[in-house]
Design a protein around this motif. Structure first.
Motif, PDB file in Angstrom:
ATOM      1  N   TRP A  35       0.862  -1.184   0.000  1.00  0.00           N
ATOM      2  CA  TRP A  35       0.000   0.000   0.000  1.00  0.00           C
ATOM      3  C   TRP A  35       0.897   1.232   0.000  1.00  0.00           C
ATOM      4  CZ3 TRP A  35      -5.215   0.225  -0.524  1.00  0.00           C
ATOM      5  CH2 TRP A  35      -5.954  -0.937  -0.273  1.00  0.00           C
ATOM      6  N   PHE A  36       0.495   2.194  -0.801  1.00  0.00           N
ATOM      7  CA  PHE A  36       1.160   3.490  -0.850  1.00  0.00           C
ATOM      8  C   PHE A  36       0.093   4.563  -0.664  1.00  0.00           C
ATOM      9  CE2 PHE A  36       5.505   2.768  -2.577  1.00  0.00           C
ATOM     10  CZ  PHE A  36       5.434   1.399  -2.746  1.00  0.00           C
ATOM     11  N   GLU A  45       4.122   7.863  -1.205  1.00  0.00           N
ATOM     12  CA  GLU A  45       5.007   7.263  -0.218  1.00  0.00           C
ATOM     13  C   GLU A  45       4.530   5.868   0.157  1.00  0.00           C
ATOM     14  OE1 GLU A  45       5.078   9.242   3.571  1.00  0.00           O
ATOM     15  OE2 GLU A  45       2.894   9.416   3.682  1.00  0.00           O
ATOM     16  N   PHE A  46       5.468   5.068   0.562  1.00  0.00           N
ATOM     17  CA  PHE A  46       5.191   3.709   1.007  1.00  0.00           C
ATOM     18  C   PHE A  46       4.449   3.735   2.333  1.00  0.00           C
ATOM     19  CE2 PHE A  46       5.819  -0.731   1.676  1.00  0.00           C
ATOM     20  CZ  PHE A  46       6.238  -0.901   2.988  1.00  0.00           C
ATOM     21  N   VAL A  47       3.470   2.845   2.455  1.00  0.00           N
ATOM     22  CA  VAL A  47       2.719   2.712   3.695  1.00  0.00           C
ATOM     23  C   VAL A  47       3.015   1.383   4.364  1.00  0.00           C
ATOM     24  CG1 VAL A  47       0.410   2.544   4.714  1.00  0.00           C
ATOM     25  CG2 VAL A  47       0.865   4.226   2.912  1.00  0.00           C
ATOM     26  N   ALA A  48       2.790   0.301   3.619  1.00  0.00           N
ATOM     27  CA  ALA A  48       2.961  -1.034   4.190  1.00  0.00           C
ATOM     28  C   ALA A  48       3.143  -2.061   3.087  1.00  0.00           C
ATOM     29  CB  ALA A  48       1.763  -1.409   5.055  1.00  0.00           C
ATOM     30  N   GLY A  49       3.797  -3.165   3.426  1.00  0.00           N
ATOM     31  CA  GLY A  49       3.983  -4.246   2.470  1.00  0.00           C
ATOM     32  C   GLY A  49       3.802  -5.579   3.164  1.00  0.00           C
ATOM     33  N   ILE A  50       3.455  -6.591   2.374  1.00  0.00           N
ATOM     34  CA  ILE A  50       3.231  -7.915   2.925  1.00  0.00           C
ATOM     35  C   ILE A  50       3.753  -8.952   1.951  1.00  0.00           C
ATOM     36  CG2 ILE A  50       0.888  -8.094   1.963  1.00  0.00           C
ATOM     37  CD1 ILE A  50       0.112  -9.543   4.617  1.00  0.00           C
ATOM     38  N   SER A  51       4.312 -10.014   2.506  1.00  0.00           N
ATOM     39  CA  SER A  51       4.901 -11.061   1.683  1.00  0.00           C
ATOM     40  C   SER A  51       3.830 -11.925   1.031  1.00  0.00           C
ATOM     41  CB  SER A  51       5.820 -11.930   2.535  1.00  0.00           C
ATOM     42  OG  SER A  51       5.067 -12.566   3.571  1.00  0.00           O
ATOM     43  N   ARG A  52       4.286 -12.788   0.137  1.00  0.00           N
ATOM     44  CA  ARG A  52       3.372 -13.632  -0.630  1.00  0.00           C
ATOM     45  C   ARG A  52       2.448 -14.459   0.262  1.00  0.00           C
ATOM     46  NH1 ARG A  52       8.402 -13.837  -3.093  1.00  0.00           N
ATOM     47  NH2 ARG A  52       8.447 -13.119  -5.259  1.00  0.00           N
ATOM     48  N   ASN A  53       3.000 -15.019   1.312  1.00  0.00           N
ATOM     49  CA  ASN A  53       2.171 -15.883   2.160  1.00  0.00           C
ATOM     50  C   ASN A  53       1.607 -15.156   3.382  1.00  0.00           C
ATOM     51  OD1 ASN A  53       4.369 -15.565   3.807  1.00  0.00           O
ATOM     52  ND2 ASN A  53       4.868 -17.744   3.956  1.00  0.00           N
ATOM     53  N   TRP A 100       9.183  -6.485  -5.603  1.00  0.00           N
ATOM     54  CA  TRP A 100      10.392  -7.305  -5.722  1.00  0.00           C
ATOM     55  C   TRP A 100      10.579  -8.190  -4.498  1.00  0.00           C
ATOM     56  CZ3 TRP A 100      14.538  -3.351  -7.832  1.00  0.00           C
ATOM     57  CH2 TRP A 100      14.121  -2.925  -9.093  1.00  0.00           C
ATOM     58  N   VAL A 101      10.364  -7.590  -3.339  1.00  0.00           N
ATOM     59  CA  VAL A 101      10.457  -8.324  -2.090  1.00  0.00           C
ATOM     60  C   VAL A 101       9.317  -7.881  -1.192  1.00  0.00           C
ATOM     61  CG1 VAL A 101      12.958  -8.662  -2.206  1.00  0.00           C
ATOM     62  CG2 VAL A 101      12.023  -6.630  -1.063  1.00  0.00           C
ATOM     63  N   ALA A 102       9.134  -8.563  -0.088  1.00  0.00           N
ATOM     64  CA  ALA A 102       8.025  -8.244   0.801  1.00  0.00           C
ATOM     65  C   ALA A 102       8.117  -6.826   1.337  1.00  0.00           C
ATOM     66  CB  ALA A 102       7.985  -9.231   1.958  1.00  0.00           C
ATOM     67  N   GLY A 103       9.304  -6.342   1.528  1.00  0.00           N
ATOM     68  CA  GLY A 103       9.457  -5.014   2.084  1.00  0.00           C
ATOM     69  C   GLY A 103       9.787  -3.960   1.056  1.00  0.00           C
ATOM     70  N   SER A 104       9.433  -4.189  -0.175  1.00  0.00           N
ATOM     71  CA  SER A 104       9.692  -3.196  -1.217  1.00  0.00           C
ATOM     72  C   SER A 104       8.990  -1.890  -0.884  1.00  0.00           C
ATOM     73  CB  SER A 104       9.196  -3.717  -2.564  1.00  0.00           C
ATOM     74  OG  SER A 104      10.005  -4.772  -3.023  1.00  0.00           O
ATOM     75  N   THR A 105       9.752  -0.814  -0.869  1.00  0.00           N
ATOM     76  CA  THR A 105       9.194   0.482  -0.467  1.00  0.00           C
ATOM     77  C   THR A 105       9.170   1.494  -1.605  1.00  0.00           C
ATOM     78  OG1 THR A 105      11.351   1.285   0.255  1.00  0.00           O
ATOM     79  CG2 THR A 105      10.015   0.142   1.894  1.00  0.00           C
ATOM     80  N   GLN A 106       9.695   1.134  -2.753  1.00  0.00           N
ATOM     81  CA  GLN A 106       9.775   2.073  -3.872  1.00  0.00           C
ATOM     82  C   GLN A 106       8.740   1.729  -4.930  1.00  0.00           C
ATOM     83  OE1 GLN A 106      11.963   4.710  -3.550  1.00  0.00           O
ATOM     84  NE2 GLN A 106      12.207   3.743  -1.550  1.00  0.00           N
ATOM     85  N   GLU A 107       8.187   2.760  -5.533  1.00  0.00           N
ATOM     86  CA  GLU A 107       7.154   2.551  -6.546  1.00  0.00           C
ATOM     87  C   GLU A 107       7.638   1.666  -7.676  1.00  0.00           C
ATOM     88  OE1 GLU A 107       6.005   7.146  -6.374  1.00  0.00           O
ATOM     89  OE2 GLU A 107       4.732   6.018  -7.739  1.00  0.00           O
ATOM     90  N   TYR A 108       8.869   1.859  -8.107  1.00  0.00           N
ATOM     91  CA  TYR A 108       9.350   1.122  -9.279  1.00  0.00           C
ATOM     92  C   TYR A 108       9.501  -0.363  -9.005  1.00  0.00           C
ATOM     93  CZ  TYR A 108      13.974   1.529  -7.026  1.00  0.00           C
ATOM     94  OH  TYR A 108      15.016   1.475  -6.166  1.00  0.00           O
ATOM     95  N   GLU A 109       9.418  -0.751  -7.766  1.00  0.00           N
ATOM     96  CA  GLU A 109       9.554  -2.164  -7.423  1.00  0.00           C
ATOM     97  C   GLU A 109       8.240  -2.934  -7.599  1.00  0.00           C
ATOM     98  OE1 GLU A 109      11.449  -1.101  -3.470  1.00  0.00           O
ATOM     99  OE2 GLU A 109      12.713  -2.798  -4.050  1.00  0.00           O
TER     100      GLU A 109
END
Length: 123
Positions: A35-36, A45-53, A100-109
């Motif tokens: 979520w951004f 801006e980055f808000v939160a990220g979650i992994s695949r599982n 790209w990863v669970a903690g990706s914080t950049q839009e381009y990811e």
């Protein structure tokens, strides 16, 4: 992949709000989700990220303890539970998929984006 976010809305400061984002057209369980948000006159801006599982979550510092990201793989949906909302949380919120990863914080990811939903917090 199409991402459809729920409607945001107007909420009073201190109140809660839950956003959802339903994914279709792809394999939801293979995507790191995020979520951004973009406030008026500011960059997204980055808000939160979650992994695949769903086993790993990441938050921007200002959201830690107030926001919770989760996902329901069976429903192809990611959620953002927001609490103790502040006027400065007013923004358009976007969900994003395939980080790209669970903690990706950049839009381009992220490869896929929802249309954004407006959350307004009144004081």
């Amino acid at each position: 992949v199409q991402l459809q976010a729920s409607r945001g809305g107007l909420v009073q400061a201190g109140g809660p709000l839950r956003l959802s984002c339903a994914a279709s057209g792809g394999t939801f369980s293979t995507y790191n989700m995020g979520w951004f948000r973009q406030a008026p006159g500011k960059e997204r801006e980055f808000v939160a990220g979650i992994s695949r599982n769903g086993g790993s979550t990441h938050y921007a510092d200002s959201m830690k303890g107030r926001f919770t990201i989760s996902r329901d793989i069976a429903k192809n949906t990611v959620y953002l539970q927001m609490s103790s909302l502040k006027p400065e949380d007013t923004a358009v919120y976007y969900c994003a998929a395939d980080g790209w990863v669970a903690g990706s914080t950049q839009e381009y990811e992220y490869d896929y984006w929802g249309q954004g939903t407006l959350v307004t917090v009144s004081s």
